[in-house]
Design a protein around this motif. Structure first.
Motif, PDB file in Angstrom:
ATOM      1  N   ALA A  64       2.716   2.694  11.525  1.00 55.76           N
ATOM      2  CA  ALA A  64       1.611   3.126  12.371  1.00 55.76           C
ATOM      3  C   ALA A  64       1.021   4.399  11.773  1.00 55.76           C
ATOM      4  CB  ALA A  64       2.113   3.387  13.790  1.00 55.76           C
ATOM      5  N   PRO A  65      -0.233   4.758  12.131  1.00 53.14           N
ATOM      6  CA  PRO A  65      -0.794   6.020  11.635  1.00 53.14           C
ATOM      7  C   PRO A  65       0.107   7.195  11.997  1.00 53.14           C
ATOM      8  CG  PRO A  65      -2.491   4.680  12.669  1.00 53.14           C
ATOM      9  CD  PRO A  65      -1.180   4.014  12.975  1.00 53.14           C
ATOM     10  N   LEU A  66       0.289   8.104  11.079  1.00 59.65           N
ATOM     11  CA  LEU A  66       1.125   9.272  11.356  1.00 59.65           C
ATOM     12  C   LEU A  66       0.499  10.102  12.472  1.00 59.65           C
ATOM     13  CD1 LEU A  66       1.971  10.444   7.711  1.00 59.65           C
ATOM     14  CD2 LEU A  66       3.412   9.105   9.271  1.00 59.65           C
ATOM     15  N   PRO A  67       1.255  10.423  13.501  1.00 59.02           N
ATOM     16  CA  PRO A  67       0.672  11.194  14.611  1.00 59.02           C
ATOM     17  C   PRO A  67       0.420  12.650  14.268  1.00 59.02           C
ATOM     18  CG  PRO A  67       3.006  10.829  14.982  1.00 59.02           C
ATOM     19  CD  PRO A  67       2.646  10.043  13.755  1.00 59.02           C
ATOM     20  N   ARG A  68       1.078  13.128  13.234  1.00 59.14           N
ATOM     21  CA  ARG A  68       0.921  14.525  12.816  1.00 59.14           C
ATOM     22  C   ARG A  68       1.189  14.592  11.315  1.00 59.14           C
ATOM     23  NH1 ARG A  68       5.438  13.757  15.618  1.00 59.14           N
ATOM     24  NH2 ARG A  68       4.354  14.301  17.530  1.00 59.14           N
ATOM     25  N   PRO A  69       0.805  15.676  10.650  1.00 57.71           N
ATOM     26  CA  PRO A  69       1.094  15.784   9.211  1.00 57.71           C
ATOM     27  C   PRO A  69       2.599  15.682   8.948  1.00 57.71           C
ATOM     28  CG  PRO A  69      -0.485  17.447   9.876  1.00 57.71           C
ATOM     29  CD  PRO A  69       0.016  16.819  11.145  1.00 57.71           C
ATOM     30  N   LEU A  70       2.916  15.091   7.806  1.00 55.78           N
ATOM     31  CA  LEU A  70       4.312  14.875   7.438  1.00 55.78           C
ATOM     32  C   LEU A  70       4.548  15.481   6.067  1.00 55.78           C
ATOM     33  CD1 LEU A  70       6.814  13.275   8.601  1.00 55.78           C
ATOM     34  CD2 LEU A  70       6.156  11.447   7.040  1.00 55.78           C
ATOM     35  N   ASP A  71       5.504  16.409   5.983  1.00 59.95           N
ATOM     36  CA  ASP A  71       5.888  16.993   4.700  1.00 59.95           C
ATOM     37  C   ASP A  71       7.144  16.294   4.201  1.00 59.95           C
ATOM     38  OD1 ASP A  71       3.810  18.799   4.785  1.00 59.95           O
ATOM     39  OD2 ASP A  71       5.012  20.418   5.620  1.00 59.95           O
ATOM     40  N   ALA A  83      -2.216  13.734   9.060  1.00 60.27           N
ATOM     41  CA  ALA A  83      -2.181  12.912  10.264  1.00 60.27           C
ATOM     42  C   ALA A  83      -3.170  11.758  10.102  1.00 60.27           C
ATOM     43  CB  ALA A  83      -2.532  13.753  11.478  1.00 60.27           C
ATOM     44  N   GLY A  84      -2.809  10.610  10.623  1.00 63.12           N
ATOM     45  CA  GLY A  84      -3.660   9.434  10.515  1.00 63.12           C
ATOM     46  C   GLY A  84      -3.364   8.569   9.310  1.00 63.12           C
ATOM     47  N   THR A  85      -2.555   9.078   8.383  1.00 61.90           N
ATOM     48  CA  THR A  85      -2.172   8.292   7.199  1.00 61.90           C
ATOM     49  C   THR A  85      -1.257   7.139   7.615  1.00 61.90           C
ATOM     50  OG1 THR A  85      -2.306  10.230   5.761  1.00 61.90           O
ATOM     51  CG2 THR A  85      -1.021   8.365   4.960  1.00 61.90           C
ATOM     52  N   VAL A 126      -2.398   5.101   2.803  1.00 67.11           N
ATOM     53  CA  VAL A 126      -3.742   4.634   3.145  1.00 67.11           C
ATOM     54  C   VAL A 126      -4.346   5.627   4.127  1.00 67.11           C
ATOM     55  CG1 VAL A 126      -5.125   2.738   4.037  1.00 67.11           C
ATOM     56  CG2 VAL A 126      -3.003   2.242   2.797  1.00 67.11           C
ATOM     57  N   THR A 127      -5.446   6.251   3.739  1.00 65.08           N
ATOM     58  CA  THR A 127      -6.089   7.255   4.572  1.00 65.08           C
ATOM     59  C   THR A 127      -6.786   6.596   5.759  1.00 65.08           C
ATOM     60  OG1 THR A 127      -8.217   7.177   3.427  1.00 65.08           O
ATOM     61  CG2 THR A 127      -6.506   8.616   2.492  1.00 65.08           C
ATOM     62  N   PRO A 128      -7.132   7.376   6.782  1.00 61.47           N
ATOM     63  CA  PRO A 128      -7.881   6.788   7.908  1.00 61.47           C
ATOM     64  C   PRO A 128      -9.184   6.128   7.463  1.00 61.47           C
ATOM     65  CG  PRO A 128      -7.022   8.941   8.517  1.00 61.47           C
ATOM     66  CD  PRO A 128      -6.751   8.762   7.052  1.00 61.47           C
ATOM     67  N   GLY A 129      -9.743   6.580   6.343  1.00 60.40           N
ATOM     68  CA  GLY A 129     -10.968   5.972   5.821  1.00 60.40           C
ATOM     69  C   GLY A 129     -10.721   4.726   4.991  1.00 60.40           C
ATOM     70  N   GLY A 130      -9.459   4.359   4.785  1.00 58.61           N
ATOM     71  CA  GLY A 130      -9.136   3.134   4.065  1.00 58.61           C
ATOM     72  C   GLY A 130      -8.885   3.307   2.584  1.00 58.61           C
ATOM     73  N   THR A 131      -8.864   4.548   2.065  1.00 61.44           N
ATOM     74  CA  THR A 131      -8.582   4.780   0.650  1.00 61.44           C
ATOM     75  C   THR A 131      -7.082   4.688   0.401  1.00 61.44           C
ATOM     76  OG1 THR A 131     -10.503   6.233   0.445  1.00 61.44           O
ATOM     77  CG2 THR A 131      -8.816   6.400  -1.255  1.00 61.44           C
ATOM     78  N   ALA A 132      -6.715   3.943  -0.638  1.00 60.25           N
ATOM     79  CA  ALA A 132      -5.301   3.755  -0.957  1.00 60.25           C
ATOM     80  C   ALA A 132      -4.901   4.617  -2.149  1.00 60.25           C
ATOM     81  CB  ALA A 132      -5.017   2.288  -1.269  1.00 60.25           C
ATOM     82  N   GLU A 133      -3.715   5.218  -2.063  1.00 63.76           N
ATOM     83  CA  GLU A 133      -3.168   6.026  -3.167  1.00 63.76           C
ATOM     84  C   GLU A 133      -1.694   5.728  -3.332  1.00 63.76           C
ATOM     85  OE1 GLU A 133      -1.492  10.409  -3.907  1.00 63.76           O
ATOM     86  OE2 GLU A 133      -3.216  10.305  -2.557  1.00 63.76           O
ATOM     87  N   ARG A 134      -1.306   5.423  -4.560  1.00 60.83           N
ATOM     88  CA  ARG A 134       0.108   5.162  -4.830  1.00 60.83           C
ATOM     89  C   ARG A 134       0.902   6.454  -4.725  1.00 60.83           C
ATOM     90  NH1 ARG A 134       1.392   3.067 -10.640  1.00 60.83           N
ATOM     91  NH2 ARG A 134       1.099   5.280 -11.093  1.00 60.83           N
ATOM     92  N   LEU A 135       1.997   6.410  -3.965  1.00 58.71           N
ATOM     93  CA  LEU A 135       2.874   7.570  -3.835  1.00 58.71           C
ATOM     94  C   LEU A 135       4.113   7.448  -4.710  1.00 58.71           C
ATOM     95  CD1 LEU A 135       2.876   8.250   0.022  1.00 58.71           C
ATOM     96  CD2 LEU A 135       1.622   9.499  -1.742  1.00 58.71           C
TER      97      LEU A 135
END
Length: 493
Positions: free
Chosen positions: A354-361, A427-429, A388-397
């Protein structure tokens, strides 16, 4: 400041002395990438009071002989180190330094040379530890694209052609799909006698395996977007010398010249000045004992202690598709494309948070645990973590590839290591976990026949089943906002 050129141990060598009478501490860089490209680096060391020496390794650029990657570096480095210490401008202390293959040269000198030739400190940046370490993941999966690119550019030739593989792939887009992979030199149209030998080495044999025998200080430098990140961290952890420092930023193989996703202006560092400060303190015996260092937290301006790791937490995942999928080496999941097919036979298992509810370190090693089945005698399990950002951009971690030889059709529970992470996730990722049978061309395709992927000429599809309820994504989560530190102070304390 212009270096003078000497012939040392039969090899072309540039020497640049600082202003003043000396004697001076010395720094040695041995490289296959043309010593002339290091002249700015030599000037930097000289400005900081070091006698700076750069040398073309045997058989490369201005040095005569035959180029045999990884073979002659200990002996040639030892002869050069002894020569340096005999010079009137040398105070007897020596730092071995270098990046990539030059880091291998520095480490080989530090760990394998006779005692009288070993340096007093070593700087190893993005270290290419040894043939087996560079060629394969710890699981055995072959690092195809990176090794093909390096051998095409540098292997078995006196100089380099950085664009060789790109040009060959432009002319033949399917170059890396041709089998067997040992046939690559013929496809490139030139001799590469050391290419087959690279793949015969299956157990680690480079300096990293002997790091615990070290008796001198180490500065290991790497990037989170470098293919040798895990090797750099492992070298630092294993180092047996009196002190070991780690500097890890959101960089690629070119370090600060190649910032990656999540890089912040605060992550740009004057590495030359930092190396010199560390070297002075290392040679004077003024570094605190033990392991320490600094890791940049991508997506933020922070630097954290290298010893700080988050608490492993399991992220909840929801199955999107592909609990049953086909890993077909004729149509492998590609490492250079994050697009997920929307139709057709699934080629991977997809799960998402699910979208992260808050920033995650997150800081530390990540892993995926799963229970799965393959119907073939050999199977790679390529696990890719994507943000995957809230805008739909994907980045490999992160990516991990595990190779298994379980009985066909029998479920097995196992863990795939995803390597070290240091990232602030907004948040939202949403985190997408992809479980596939291939990660090509970064890694060679497993043919699923039980044959060696390097010499195989036959390919077979592999039907897979992932128990979606068993999949656990374990991330090292920092429990609270971390306290930042100054990386330069941490490295030199």
């Amino acid at each position: 400041m212009t270096p003078r050129t000497e012939t040392v141990a039969g090899l072309a060598t540039d020497v640049l002395l600082p202003e003043g009478d000396g004697p001076f501490p010395a720094v040695l860089v041995r490289t296959p990438y043309d010593r002339l490209r290091h002249r700015a680096e030599l000037r930097g060391w000289a400005r900081h009071g070091f006698a700076a020496v750069a040398q073309d390794v045997r058989g490369r650029y201005a040095s005569p002989g035959e180029w045999h990657p990884y073979r002659d570096e200990t002996a040639d480095g030892a002869a050069t180190a002894r020569w340096i210490r005999r010079q009137p401008w040398s105070d007897g202390t020596l730092v071995a330094a270098g990046g990539s293959y030059a880091a291998h040269c520095a480490l080989a000198l530090a760990l394998d040379a006779p005692e009288d030739a070993r340096p007093d400190a070593v700087v190893a940046a993005v270290p290419a530890l040894g043939p087996a370490e560079t060629a394969r993941e710890p699981s055995g999966a072959e690092r195809l694209a990176a090794r093909a690119g390096w051998w095409a550019a540098h292997g078995d030739r006196p100089d380099s052609d950085e664009d060789a593989l790109a040009e060959a792939r432009a002319a033949d887009p399917g170059l890396l799909t041709h089998l067997p992979l040992t046939d690559l030199p013929r496809r490139l149209g030139r001799d590469l006698p050391s290419w087959p030998d690279l793949w015969r080495r299956r157990t680690p044999d480079g300096p990293g395996t002997r790091a615990r025998t070290a008796r001198i200080p180490l500065l290991a430098v790497g990037g989170h977007h470098d293919h040798f990140t895990a090797d750099t961290v492992a070298l630092w952890r294993r180092w047996g010398g009196p002190s070991a420092r780690l500097l890890l930023g959101p960089w690629g193989h070119g370090l600060t010249a190649a910032p990656g996703p999540g890089a912040h202006p605060a992550h740009r560092i004057d590495l030359g000045t930092l190396y010199a400060r560390w070297a002075r303190r290392a040679l004077a015996g003024r570094l605190r004992a033990g392991r320490a260092g600094a890791v940049a937290l991508g997506g933020s301006p922070l630097w954290l202690p290298a010893t700080l790791e988050g608490e492993p937490r399991t992220q909840r995942l929801r199955l999107l598709s592909g609990a049953r999928f086909t890993a077909d080496p004729e149509h492998p999941v590609r490492s250079d494309d994050l697009t997920v097919p929307a139709a057709g036979t699934p080629d991977r298992c997809l799960l998402v948070t699910a979208p992260l509810p808050r920033p995650l370190d997150v800081a530390g090693p990540a892993e995926a645990r799963l229970r799965a089945t393959a119907d073939t005698p050999s199977a790679d399990w390529a696990v890719r973590l994507v943000a995957v950002t809230p805008g739909g951009t994907a980045e490999r971690l992160a990516v991990g590839v595990g190779r298994r030889a379980d009985p066909p059709g029998r479920p097995a529970a196992f863990t795939v290591a995803l390597g070290p992470l240091a990232r602030r996730l907004p948040a939202g990722t949403r985190l997408r976990l992809e479980i596939a049978g291939h990660h090509f061309p970064a890694h060679a395709r497993n043919p699923h026949t039980g044959e060696d992927p390097v010499t195989a000429t036959r390919l077979a599809a592999s039907r897979r089943h992932v128990d979606a309820g068993s999949v656990a994504l374990r991330l090292p989560v920092l429990p609270s906002r971390p306290t930042p530190l100054d990386p330069a102070q941490e490295i030199t304390r």
